[in-house]
Design an enzyme around this catalytic site. Structure first.
Site: not given
Ligand code: CP3
Length: 346
Positions: A26, A30, A39, A76, A151
């Site tokens: 990652r 952010r 973003r 992703d 998920y």
């Protein structure tokens, strides 16, 4: 011209490189102000993943700032369910959502749509490789079938993946079919990334740690082995990293059973056990991401312990899981400098 040394690739081929090459899971994210800026421009998170120019930009941001030894494609693991029409979206501050799948849905999935849907990702890979320094390894990736399935079954993230575990016991045939569909799609996807310019790929099984022994064999090992076999049949030179977070003792035979070239270790793996695993081949990891948030001595001590135990063998330095949004970018500078043996303040 001599070919450039891509150090992460060298370790994947079994060499010991000193100091060890470093990248962070990652690493585009952010915690970086420049990521938050791009973003915003993209609108939604998935638009960022499917815009080759913006995905290229955010992939390169951490390379420009820190000179990591590897770049990881910005995308992703959930673009596969998105390509399967599960209506994937990301809700600010609470993570991914999609339509929960049932038995009927599993048997009527249309896998042939997925690769065409992921064309922009392959375009991003080509652009990234063209703009990356020669010596930087480019990593592609996908989610492992078990982690992606958790998920798809729940429709969102959960803390223990109870919905997917329950589904597996209640509907073993449908669940096995789902894992097989995801494994075959993931293999095609990784081959496409390699053909577009990825030097190596990583398979993320972030939820391997909630599985019992039998289920680890069925849901984590078999599908990942199926992906790796399929990729290597078609691209024999391909190098593959497998990261099964929380797998603990189940990592003992994970490399051999899956055929992975390097295994990723989370921070709960004791360094003495990591050293045993390193006798069979390269390892990657395994600093607690919270040490990067803390900085200072907590960061230095964590780095030194890993280097001391694993630094004499084939190692790619990494975190034990993704860097978190709270991490201070200056602490990442401290981390990279210390791994590279550059004195503080130098
Ligand atoms: O490592 C990188 O820099 C490459 C990009 C990357 C992302 N996700 C970007 C991302 C990679 C390799 C992933 C993998 C991924 N995605 C995993 C496996 C690794 C892991 O961290 O366990 C999983 C389980 C996902 C699914 C996912 N994507 C979740 C659960 C979330 C929400 C949680 C969160 O951190 O917000 C995402 C969103 C996501 N993927 C973000 C990023 C940078 C944050 C979203 C945003 O910027 O708005």
């Amino acid at each position: 011209m001599p070919s450039p040394r891509r150090k992460v690739l060298e370790v994947l081929q079994g060499s010991t490189v000193t100091p060890p090459p470093i990248w962070l899971m990652r690493q585009a994210g952010r915690y970086l102000p420049e990521y938050r800026e791009t973003r915003k421009q993209a609108g939604s998170f998935l638009q960022l993943c499917y815009s080759p120019d913006l995905a290229t930009e955010v992939t390169l941001q951490p390379i420009r700032r820190y000179g990591f030894d590897a770049a990881i494609l910005f995308s992703d693991i959930l673009v596969i369910p998105d390509g399967l029409d599960r209506n994937v979206h990301f809700i600010e501050g609470s993570g991914p959502r999609m339509e929960p799948i049932d038995e009927e849905g599993i048997f009527s999935l249309s896998p042939e749509k997925v690769l065409p849907h992921l064309k922009p990702v392959m375009q991003a890979v080509e652009q990234i490789r063209a703009r990356l320094p020669d010596e930087t390894t480019l990593l592609g990736f996908c989610g492992a079938p078990w982690t992606v399935a958790t998920y798809m079954i729940a429709g969102h993230g959960t803390s223990d993946q109870a919905p997917a575990r329950l589904f597996g016991y209640r509907h073993p045939k449908a669940f096995a079919h789902l894992l097989a569909v995801l494994a075959d799609l993931s293999a095609d996807y990784l081959v496409a990334q390699i053909d577009a310019g990825a030097d190596a790929v990583q398979i993320f099984d972030s939820w391997a740690g909630v599985l019992g022994e039998t289920e680890f064999e069925e849901y984590a090992i078999k599908p990942v082995a199926r992906i790796i076999r399929s990729v290597k049949e078609r691209r024999p030179q391909a190098k593959i990293i497998a990261f099964a977070k929380g797998a603990g003792m189940n990592l003992r035979h994970y490399r051999q059973k899956t055929g992975a070239d390097m295994i990723g270790l989370d921070w709960s793996v004791p360094l003495s056990f990591a050293a045993d695993l390193q006798k069979d081949g390269p390892v990657q990891g395994n600093l607690d991401p919270m040490r990067v948030v803390a900085g200072g001595l907590a960061l230095d001590d964590g780095i030194d312990a890993i280097l001391q135990v694993l630094g004499q063998g084939p190692l790619v330095f990494n975190l034990g899981h993704g860097i978190t949004p709270e991490a201070n970018p200056d602490h990442v500078t401290q981390l990279v400098n210390r791994v590279r043996g550059i004195a503080h303040g130098a």
